[in-house]
Scaffold this active site. Sequence first.
Site, short mmCIF file in Angstrom:
data_model
loop_
_atom_site.label_atom_id
_atom_site.label_comp_id
_atom_site.label_asym_id
_atom_site.label_seq_id
_atom_site.Cartn_x
_atom_site.Cartn_y
_atom_site.Cartn_z
N ARG A 1 0.83 -1.21 0.00
CA ARG A 1 0.00 0.00 0.00
C ARG A 1 0.86 1.27 0.00
NH1 ARG A 1 -3.10 -3.60 -0.90
NH2 ARG A 1 -5.21 -3.82 -0.09
N SER B 1 -10.78 -0.88 3.00
CA SER B 1 -10.06 -1.00 4.28
C SER B 1 -9.65 0.39 4.75
CB SER B 1 -8.79 -1.83 4.11
OG SER B 1 -9.09 -3.11 3.62
N GLU C 1 -5.01 3.72 6.06
CA GLU C 1 -4.72 3.41 4.65
C GLU C 1 -5.36 4.44 3.73
OE1 GLU C 1 -6.58 2.13 1.70
OE2 GLU C 1 -5.98 0.02 1.60
#
Length: 336
Positions: A162, A236, A332
């Site tokens: 990520r 998420s 995130e």
Amino acid sequence: MEIKTDYSLKNLNTFGIEVRVKKYAEADSLESLSACLSEFSQMPKLILGGGSNILFTKDFDGLIIRMRLKGIELVHRDSSCVYVKAGAGEIWDDLVDYALNNNFGGLENLSLIPGTVGASPIQNIGAYGVEVKDVLHEVEGINLTTGKIEIYSNEACRFGYRNSLFKQELKNNFVVTSVTYRLSLEPKVNVSYEALKKELAASAEGEITIREVSEAVKRVRRSKLPDPGVLGNAGSFFKNPEIDKENFLELKAKHQDLTGYETPTGRIKIPAGYLIQKSGWKGRRLGNAGSYEKQALILVNYGGATGSEVLQLSSAIKESVYKEFGVHLETEVNII
Ligand code: FAD
Ligand code: EPU
């Protein structure tokens, strides 16, 4: 190019947060993008794709450019691969469909991820055992400081979990205009991810097609991820944390059902969804925001939530997880 003033972003972010932006434009060609960048060179800017990885917490006092550059083109073919270049404004899942329809392998595990092609390298999108770095050849775009076109090879993008150069040194300073992917003419399926393996258990591994993998990924995703059209969310909300082995074994002694897997650096990645659930937050609400009942890692807008409300919920969750497990959760989603 039409410039809108004091424009609502409610329908342009999948959390469905009502905020406004001072100036708003849509770029559907390199010319209109360049013109817009020069006209508003002094204004703070945000590049927007599908708004599926953003939490707006306040009005944006600057210019938002929504990327609409289209086009999918096969630019090169060798004996085993094709190089496919796609405009930043292409819908990611349309590119996946294009690859499936042509039997080009590599994107099938990334089926049904919301958003655009241009955002795919920003956080190195990933799902079901594959990350975009596994198939990305190069990224082309405009450096906002120099105004020059730059091309970054896969290696130069410095992809991580990520993470990429575009979330670090080039954060807010680079507009991706196109991405070229290297796809396989002899697709080999990857069904290593547990949930996917289970979903395809009835098929013999050597006979599974990329289309079947894509369909299985879609079924798994639909069974646990909320549809942003129904319940606002940005996927998420936190990353899965990585902890050292000793720490993992200590936690595992107390929580025997904790799972984890070793990363190439020797650390152990553990599921944030588990930590949130065990801290009592799964399905729980705070005002108009909450942790999703089927997947604790996804924060949802039950209607009318503000960005600050979602942020407050995320802080409360972080605090509980830290108290319970001594593990820090890192956000995130991009907080604006
Ligand atoms: P946006 O949200 O519009 O932007 C995200 C960031 O990228 C922002 O910082 C923005 O400024 C920047 N950006 C966007 N386009 C450009 C560009 N052309 N040039 C420069 N910067 C740009 N992600 C995963 O990795 N895996 C998943 O499995 C996954 N599942 C999801 C499921 C749901 C239901 C939802 C809502 C989200 C999910 N996500 C997942 C997150 C999201 O889909 C991805 O991060 C996606 O790549 C975001 O694309 P976007 O176009 O919507 O980007
Ligand atoms: N879990 C729980 N409770 C929950 C949710 C998950 O205990 O409420 C545990 C379970 O043990 C489960 C494990 O977490 O086996 C992993 O859950 P899941 O397979 O749903 O994946 P995830 O780790 O929660 C990650 C990505 C997703 C991606 C999936 C599939 C991150 C931050 N998220 O989620 O990406 O789709 O794996 O590969 O890495 C996104 O980035 O927005 C996103 C949705």
